[in-house]
Every structure is written in C-alpha cells, then in structure tokens.
Design a protein around this motif. Structure first.
Motif, mmCIF file in Angstrom:
data_model
loop_
_atom_site.group_PDB
_atom_site.id
_atom_site.type_symbol
_atom_site.label_atom_id
_atom_site.label_comp_id
_atom_site.label_asym_id
_atom_site.label_seq_id
_atom_site.Cartn_x
_atom_site.Cartn_y
_atom_site.Cartn_z
ATOM 1 N N SER A 181 -41.094 -57.143 25.837
ATOM 2 C CA SER A 181 -41.261 -58.101 24.758
ATOM 3 C C SER A 181 -41.912 -57.431 23.551
ATOM 4 N N LYS A 182 -42.906 -56.590 23.813
ATOM 5 C CA LYS A 182 -43.595 -55.869 22.738
ATOM 6 C C LYS A 182 -42.636 -54.931 22.017
ATOM 7 N N VAL A 183 -41.809 -54.230 22.789
ATOM 8 C CA VAL A 183 -40.814 -53.325 22.197
ATOM 9 C C VAL A 183 -39.868 -54.114 21.294
ATOM 10 N N LYS A 184 -39.379 -55.253 21.784
ATOM 11 C CA LYS A 184 -38.456 -56.071 20.998
ATOM 12 C C LYS A 184 -39.097 -56.535 19.695
ATOM 13 N N THR A 185 -40.381 -56.880 19.739
ATOM 14 C CA THR A 185 -41.098 -57.324 18.553
ATOM 15 C C THR A 185 -41.146 -56.219 17.506
ATOM 16 N N TYR A 186 -41.479 -54.999 17.942
ATOM 17 C CA TYR A 186 -41.581 -53.884 17.005
ATOM 18 C C TYR A 186 -40.215 -53.476 16.464
ATOM 19 N N VAL A 187 -39.184 -53.568 17.286
ATOM 20 C CA VAL A 187 -37.817 -53.273 16.832
ATOM 21 C C VAL A 187 -37.408 -54.304 15.774
ATOM 22 N N LYS A 188 -37.758 -55.562 16.011
ATOM 23 C CA LYS A 188 -37.414 -56.616 15.057
ATOM 24 C C LYS A 188 -38.117 -56.392 13.716
ATOM 25 N N ALA B 52 -37.380 -55.196 7.982
ATOM 26 C CA ALA B 52 -37.706 -54.355 6.825
ATOM 27 C C ALA B 52 -36.444 -53.683 6.281
ATOM 28 N N VAL B 53 -35.556 -53.272 7.182
ATOM 29 C CA VAL B 53 -34.298 -52.652 6.762
ATOM 30 C C VAL B 53 -33.418 -53.685 6.051
ATOM 31 N N GLU B 54 -33.387 -54.901 6.565
ATOM 32 C CA GLU B 54 -32.601 -55.975 5.937
ATOM 33 C C GLU B 54 -33.069 -56.254 4.518
ATOM 34 N N LYS B 55 -34.393 -56.228 4.328
ATOM 35 C CA LYS B 55 -34.967 -56.490 3.000
ATOM 36 C C LYS B 55 -34.891 -55.253 2.102
ATOM 37 N N LYS B 56 -34.447 -54.138 2.664
ATOM 38 C CA LYS B 56 -34.353 -52.851 1.971
ATOM 39 C C LYS B 56 -35.719 -52.382 1.456
ATOM 40 N N ALA C 230 -40.363 -50.218 6.157
ATOM 41 C CA ALA C 230 -39.477 -49.795 7.246
ATOM 42 C C ALA C 230 -39.982 -48.506 7.888
ATOM 43 N N LYS C 231 -40.455 -47.570 7.072
ATOM 44 C CA LYS C 231 -40.952 -46.296 7.619
ATOM 45 C C LYS C 231 -42.209 -46.502 8.453
ATOM 46 N N VAL C 232 -43.092 -47.357 7.973
ATOM 47 C CA VAL C 232 -44.328 -47.655 8.720
ATOM 48 C C VAL C 232 -43.984 -48.358 10.031
ATOM 49 N N ALA C 233 -43.092 -49.337 9.952
ATOM 50 C CA ALA C 233 -42.689 -50.084 11.146
ATOM 51 C C ALA C 233 -41.969 -49.170 12.133
ATOM 52 N N LEU C 234 -41.174 -48.235 11.620
ATOM 53 C CA LEU C 234 -40.447 -47.294 12.485
ATOM 54 C C LEU C 234 -41.425 -46.420 13.262
ATOM 55 N N ILE D 229 -34.563 -45.358 19.567
ATOM 56 C CA ILE D 229 -35.223 -44.647 18.475
ATOM 57 C C ILE D 229 -34.185 -44.106 17.490
ATOM 58 N N SER D 230 -33.112 -43.543 18.022
ATOM 59 C CA SER D 230 -32.063 -42.976 17.178
ATOM 60 C C SER D 230 -31.437 -44.035 16.280
ATOM 61 N N ARG D 231 -31.134 -45.175 16.834
ATOM 62 C CA ARG D 231 -30.495 -46.246 16.062
ATOM 63 C C ARG D 231 -31.424 -46.770 14.968
ATOM 64 N N LEU D 232 -32.710 -46.925 15.309
ATOM 65 C CA LEU D 232 -33.664 -47.407 14.311
ATOM 66 C C LEU D 232 -33.846 -46.383 13.188
#
Length: 87
Positions: free
Chosen positions: A26-33, A38-42, A47-51, A76-79
């Motif tokens: 669940s924690k992983v999913k939260t951080y991926v989201k 951030a990517v959606e909002k450009k 996005a870099k901090v969240a990544l 990780i690669s996809r993100l």
C-alpha cells in the motif's frame, strides 16, 4: 480449522506476514501515485523529489521480500522514464 498446534501457529504467522506485506504494498502504491500525479501536472521538481522517495520505498519493499527484484526494477524504470519524458 487446524487442530495441530504447529498448524495453528502457521496460521497466526501467515496472518501477521500478510498484514505486513499488505501495508508495504500500500505504501509503495501511494508513493508511485505521488510520482504519477506530479508527472500528470508536468511539475518537474515535484516529480523528481517524489521519484527519489518512491525509489527508496520500492527498494526497501524488494529487500524485505515483498516484491521480486525484477518487479522493483521494472517499477523504478517505468517511473524514471515517465519523469525523464517531462524533464
């Protein structure tokens, strides 16, 4: 229901591990989201901090055996690819 003492113990241990794994996933999913929003909002900086945070959480989940190492690498690669495309 189990009658043997060791089987009863295994049921308890399985429940404990399942709860732990579920919390970590669940924690992983939260951080991926967070990265994906951030990517959606450009928003490149967010996005870099969240990544960076997401990579840390994903690697910890992999080291604890919740995810296979290749699954972690794929996530990780996809993100990273998504963040690099907006940068």
């Amino acid at each position: 229901m189990a009658n043997i003492k060791s089987a009863k113990k295994r049921i308890l241990v399985t429940e404990t591990k399942t709860a732990r794994n579920k919390a970590i996933k669940s924690k992983v999913k939260t951080y991926v989201k967070k990265v994906e929003t951030a990517v959606e909002k450009k928003d490149v900086e967010a996005a870099k901090v969240a990544l960076k945070e997401a990579i840390s959480v994903i690697n910890k989940a992999g080291s604890k055996g919740v995810y296979h190492k290749n699954t972690c690498a794929r996530k990780i690669s996809r993100l990273t690819k998504a963040v690099n495309e907006i940068a």
